[in-house]
Design an enzyme around this catalytic site. Structure first.
Site, short mmCIF file in Angstrom:
data_model
loop_
_atom_site.label_atom_id
_atom_site.label_comp_id
_atom_site.label_asym_id
_atom_site.label_seq_id
_atom_site.Cartn_x
_atom_site.Cartn_y
_atom_site.Cartn_z
CE LYS A 120 -4.06 1.98 2.28
NZ LYS A 120 -3.68 3.46 1.83
NE ARG A 145 -10.26 7.95 -2.45
CZ ARG A 145 -11.68 8.06 -2.05
NH1 ARG A 145 -12.42 8.74 -2.77
NH2 ARG A 145 -12.23 7.49 -0.56
P1 ATP Z 1 -10.40 5.36 0.91
O1 ATP Z 1 -9.88 5.32 -0.43
O2 ATP Z 1 -10.61 3.66 1.21
O3 ATP Z 1 -11.54 6.02 1.06
P2 ATP Z 1 -8.20 6.52 1.87
O4 ATP Z 1 -8.56 7.50 0.75
O5 ATP Z 1 -8.37 7.29 3.49
O6 ATP Z 1 -9.18 5.61 2.00
P3 ATP Z 1 -6.74 4.70 2.39
O7 ATP Z 1 -7.66 4.28 3.66
O8 ATP Z 1 -5.28 4.95 3.00
O9 ATP Z 1 -7.31 5.89 1.57
O10 ATP Z 1 -6.66 3.42 1.33
C1 ATP Z 1 -7.20 3.43 0.13
C2 ATP Z 1 -6.18 4.08 -0.88
O11 ATP Z 1 -4.78 3.40 -1.11
C3 ATP Z 1 -6.68 3.92 -2.31
O12 ATP Z 1 -7.65 4.89 -2.56
C4 ATP Z 1 -5.24 4.11 -3.12
O13 ATP Z 1 -5.18 5.61 -3.02
C5 ATP Z 1 -4.14 3.72 -2.26
N1 ATP Z 1 -3.32 2.52 -2.59
C6 ATP Z 1 -2.01 2.37 -2.09
N2 ATP Z 1 -1.62 1.43 -2.84
C7 ATP Z 1 -2.63 0.74 -3.38
C8 ATP Z 1 -2.85 -0.27 -4.09
N3 ATP Z 1 -1.89 -1.17 -4.22
N4 ATP Z 1 -3.87 -0.69 -4.47
C9 ATP Z 1 -5.08 -0.04 -4.42
N5 ATP Z 1 -4.98 1.16 -3.53
C10 ATP Z 1 -3.64 1.52 -2.86
#
Ligand code: ATP
Length: 593
Positions: A260, A280
């Site tokens: 991630k 996003r």
């Molecule tokens: P969400 O997108 O679930 O609302 P968030 O924006 O707070 O939550 P995180 O909780 O950190 O983000 O986790 C999701 C995000 O992680 C994804 O939107 C993407 O931007 C990021 N990400 C990083 N690595 C990956 C990966 N290998 N596959 C998918 N997403 C990834």
């Protein structure tokens, strides 16, 4: 439809403070609309002349709008007759009223003029569109004269609302899901078509396009909507689970795991040599990242494609991932090229949604990944394939998680191998495991700023003493309160919140906000704040997940960061997620760092 009819609906929509009434009024409006104008109406009720992701900037400053109003009503308005500087007079009235529309309606009413009131919705849409498109020499004068000519032809109520569109201050607070509900209600008599409408919307993010397709081709037309290069796809989202064992129960005996990356999400839309990027929150960010655009042109081996990845600042010499604080310096409006050289980004591609003319979201992840591998290389200099391992056990997850964290990454994403890409869906197809500052597996909550409490004592200086924040109730398309934050902000942050809040202050509680508490003033739900809290508790004060008068609340909330540039209010943490976080906190993680 005449624009004056639409203006009457604006009045009704503005007057209500209940979300269900918004849906009803909108559905009445939609019933009166013809197929060729429904799309335009969908944009206009949100104060736009194009879908939100198109960089169509109506953008008129207050002084220009005032100039246009002064010019439109000057000759006959008693207030302005003979005034040496009509623009200044308009601005004075605007300051008194607090809203340009209210100033304009008074001047338009006082002006002795005859309007034929004959302009249609399409006419007004067309003129506003022109204002957005003027470029080059004489742009300012062209914008002012087009707006003033338009205002002259409109009745006072229409003037009131049209003026707010180029200023970006038409604040009816109508969320996209509310529009989808109202479209269903208008055509079907109930809200049963919301899922098909939503699915079409998730693929294109274009309310006007979805509404027009629905009116012209019916339900069948909606179901056949596919991804379109250039229209952003609402991102698939991940779930949280308390342990690796829980994850395996959902994913099956074999699943994919990827690091991630702690950067920001980028969707690349490529059509021949043309490349567009979306964030996003579906903003068009093409101009902000010229290095990624060039990298995509050079390194993605496909005629057309939509792929997603995480952009992160990376040092190719040492193979080091830089921390988020470095990566985020690339989100800027100025010195873009200079920073692209100083702090190059690598886009780690993790999914492919569209390839050479075909929407491939329905095929299993395993297949999409193979196609992604065929067009992106694992050692590309700007666009690079994200590492993937196929795993089978909790031990393997823990091992990979620890490796990723030791490389400075945020954790792991686990993915179900046979899952489709569900646009806009948060499901157990993707499960995220994050490390936290304390090393435990916890997560932050993304809250929406809803209101502001007055500043007392030392904080009088900032004009903000505390914040009322909420989360998003997806089912009801409402913002519900979850916490008051009084501490945990630095002076600098208090100043920043005060500045933001002043810009988005509204005179009454927005219709989509559901609250039992009353701040000093309300703001338009727009700004997302990432909050870290010790615990989620139950509380009679808040409306988040409220059942029998008891909702959820955050204990000891602290601000982590502002997420203004990558999340819209509707992308904040949802009530459903809060419920899961509440349950998860009682089940401790099995992953230890
Ligand atoms: P969400 O997108 O679930 O609302 P968030 O924006 O707070 O939550 P995180 O909780 O950190 O983000 O986790 C999701 C995000 O992680 C994804 O939107 C993407 O931007 C990021 N990400 C990083 N690595 C990956 C990966 N290998 N596959 C998918 N997403 C990834």
């Amino acid at each position: 439809m005449k624009f004056s009819t639409l203006a009457q609906y604006y009045e009704k929509l503005e007057a209500t403070s209940k979300r269900l009434e918004l849906v009803d009024i909108l559905s009445q409006l939609f019933k009166e609309a013809k197929a060729e104008e429904i799309g335009k109406i969908c944009y206009l009720i949100q104060g736009r002349v194009a879908p939100f992701f198109e960089p169509t900037e109506l953008g008129m400053a207050e002084s220009l709008a005032a100039q246009a109003i002064g010019r439109a009503f000057d000759p006959t308005s008693p207030r302005l007759r003979g005034a040496s500087n009509p623009k200044e007079e308009v601005l004075k009235l605007y300051r008194k009223k607090g809203n340009m529309g209210l100033a304009a309606v008074q001047l338009a009413t006082n002006a002795k003029r005859r309007t034929t009131n004959a302009l249609s919705v399409s006419d007004v849409f067309g003129e506003l569109g022109k204002i957005a498109e003027f470029t080059g020499n004489g742009t300012v004068e062209k914008k002012v004269s087009t707006l003033s000519d338009l205002l002259k032809k409109l009745d006072p109520i229409s003037v009131k609302h049209v003026v707010n569109i180029p200023l970006g201050t038409l604040r009816l607070g109508i969320g996209d899901p509310t529009v989808l509900d109202a479209l269903s209600l208008a055509k079907k008599g109930d809200k049963s078509l919301r899922p098909v409408l939503e699915s079409a919307y998730n693929k294109t993010s274009d309310l006007g396009y979805v509404a027009e397709t629905f009116y012209k081709k019916g339900e069948k037309g909606l179901s056949s909507i596919k991804l379109i290069v250039g229209k952003p796809v609402r991102p698939a989202l991940a779930e949280r689970l308390p342990s690796a064992e829980e994850a395996i129960k959902r994913l099956g005996p074999e699943f994919a795991a990827e690091p991630k990356f702690d950067g920001f999400r980028v969707a690349v839309h490529k059509n021949g040599d043309k490349v567009e990027l979306f964030s996003r929150n579906l903003e068009n960010t093409t101009h902000a990242f010229p290095d990624i655009v060039r990298g995509a042109q050079r390194e993605i081996k496909a005629k057309s494609a939509i792929l997603e990845g995480e952009a992160i600042a990376y040092n190719p010499l040492t193979s080091e991932f830089l921390p988020f604080q470095e990566t985020t310096k690339r989100r800027r409006k100025y010195k873009i090229e200079e920073m692209a050289i100083k702090l190059p980004l690598v886009l780690f591609a993790f999914d492919l949604l569209y390839l050479n003319g075909k929407d491939i979201t329905a095929i299993p992840y395993r297949e999409r990944r193979k196609l992604l591998q065929s067009i992106v290389s694992k050692d590309g200099s700007t666009v690079r394939l994200a590492e993937e391992r196929v795993l089978h056990s909790a031990e393997e997850i823990t091992k990979f998680f620890n490796e990723a964290v030791s490389e400075g990454l945020e954790g792991l994403m686990l993915k179900k191998l046979d899952s489709p890409y569900v646009a806009g869906g948060r499901g157990f197809h993707w499960i995220k495991f994050k490390r936290s500052q304390s090393g435990e597996l916890t997560d932050t909550v993304d809250c929406v700023l809803l209101g502001v409490y007055a500043g007392r004592g030392r904080r009088t200086e900032f004009g903000v003493g505390g914040l009322l924040v909420g989360v998003y109730d997806e089912k009801k398309d409402e913002f519900v309160t979850i916490s008051r934050i009084g501490t945990g902000l630095t002076d600098e942050e208090f100043r920043k919140v005060a500045e933001i809040a002043r810009k988005i202050k509204v005179s009454k509680k927005p219709a989509r906000v559901n609250s039992k508490v009353e701040p000093a003033f309300w703001v338009e739900p727009k700004v997302v704040l990432e909050i870290y809290a010790d615990e989620i508790t139950k509380s009679p004060i808040h409306t988040a997940g409220e059942e029998n008068g008891i909702g959820y609340a955050l204990r000891f909330p602290r601000l982590v960061k502002f997420r203004e540039s990558d999340k819209r209010a509707e992308d904040a943490t949802t009530v459903e997620e809060i419920k899961k976080l509440y349950q998860n906190q009682y089940e401790r993680s099995n992953i230890k760092i």
